[in-house]
Motif scaffolding. Sequence first.
Motif, mmCIF file in Angstrom:
data_model
loop_
_atom_site.group_PDB
_atom_site.id
_atom_site.type_symbol
_atom_site.label_atom_id
_atom_site.label_comp_id
_atom_site.label_asym_id
_atom_site.label_seq_id
_atom_site.Cartn_x
_atom_site.Cartn_y
_atom_site.Cartn_z
ATOM 1 N N HIS A 194 42.164 12.836 1.448
ATOM 2 C CA HIS A 194 41.228 12.264 2.419
ATOM 3 C C HIS A 194 39.879 11.977 1.745
ATOM 4 C CE1 HIS A 194 39.406 11.748 6.476
ATOM 5 N NE2 HIS A 194 38.314 12.064 5.806
ATOM 6 N N HIS A 198 37.816 8.229 0.331
ATOM 7 C CA HIS A 198 36.435 7.793 0.566
ATOM 8 C C HIS A 198 35.802 7.154 -0.666
ATOM 9 C CE1 HIS A 198 35.862 8.853 4.660
ATOM 10 N NE2 HIS A 198 36.076 10.146 4.503
ATOM 11 N N HIS A 204 35.595 5.605 8.182
ATOM 12 C CA HIS A 204 36.925 5.937 8.697
ATOM 13 C C HIS A 204 37.533 4.697 9.351
ATOM 14 C CE1 HIS A 204 35.549 10.339 8.601
ATOM 15 N NE2 HIS A 204 36.441 10.174 7.665
ATOM 16 N N PHE A 208 40.215 2.396 5.385
ATOM 17 C CA PHE A 208 40.204 3.764 4.861
ATOM 18 C C PHE A 208 41.564 4.431 5.085
ATOM 19 C CE2 PHE A 208 40.105 8.242 5.954
ATOM 20 C CZ PHE A 208 39.627 8.799 4.779
HETATM 21 ZN ZN LIG Z 1 36.399 11.452 6.044
#
Ligand SMILES: [Zn+2]
Length: 237
Positions: A194, A198, A204, A208
Amino acid sequence: MIEQRLQLPNGQSIQYLLDLRARRTIGLKITANGLVVHAPKRISATQLQQVLLEKSGWIQQKLALREANQVAPMQWQDGEPLLFMGQDIVLTLQHHATNKAVTLQGNQLLVRSPQINQPAFVARKVLQWYAQQALPDFTRRVELIAAQMGEKVSAVGLSNARSRWGSCNSRKQIRLNWRLIQAPPHVIQYVVCHEMAHLKEMNHSARFYAVQASLFPRYVQAEKDLKALSPILHRMA
Ligand SMILES: [Zn+2]
């Protein structure tokens, strides 16, 4: 936030934190600190009370659920169960004339010291041990994923945040919560992926999530597992 108390018709009362904001509607949230009510700045006490009374059934149900899920905090005593990379291990305290390094032997996390009857001391030693295991594990995961992505990370560090599992900033520094080393490997991997996603998308957005899915396809399940585990991962303050 203001501490408030809602008196119920049945004589019981519910304590809550009131957060007055520039907003139009009342929002209720059950957090680690109990009920938090976000309400418009100009709401009257009667109006607020009426809404809360209407929702009191829901509130009580959620609060009861939260209490049932609450995990007892660590006492740092011999025989206490711990979690390490998803495995159950046991805190084992042995009196020893000198301080020895904390070691994992089989399923026992062994702390040998003259100070084993001091919970604060034991806590410090155990937390140190967890952090020592966490950093190389996380760093290796970051390096492998970075290579796979063709990305470079400038630093990997541990965080001690209460409410975040990881972070990634525009300087490509990744920070991961040391508590994650208690979780099963797929949960750790999910959080690392996760944060690494980024590096490509600092948001988000759908883009993403596409990056995240390419790095860790089963992220929905892993996120659920992490949520379910969260109270246990936070046992160690
Ligand atoms: Zn995040």
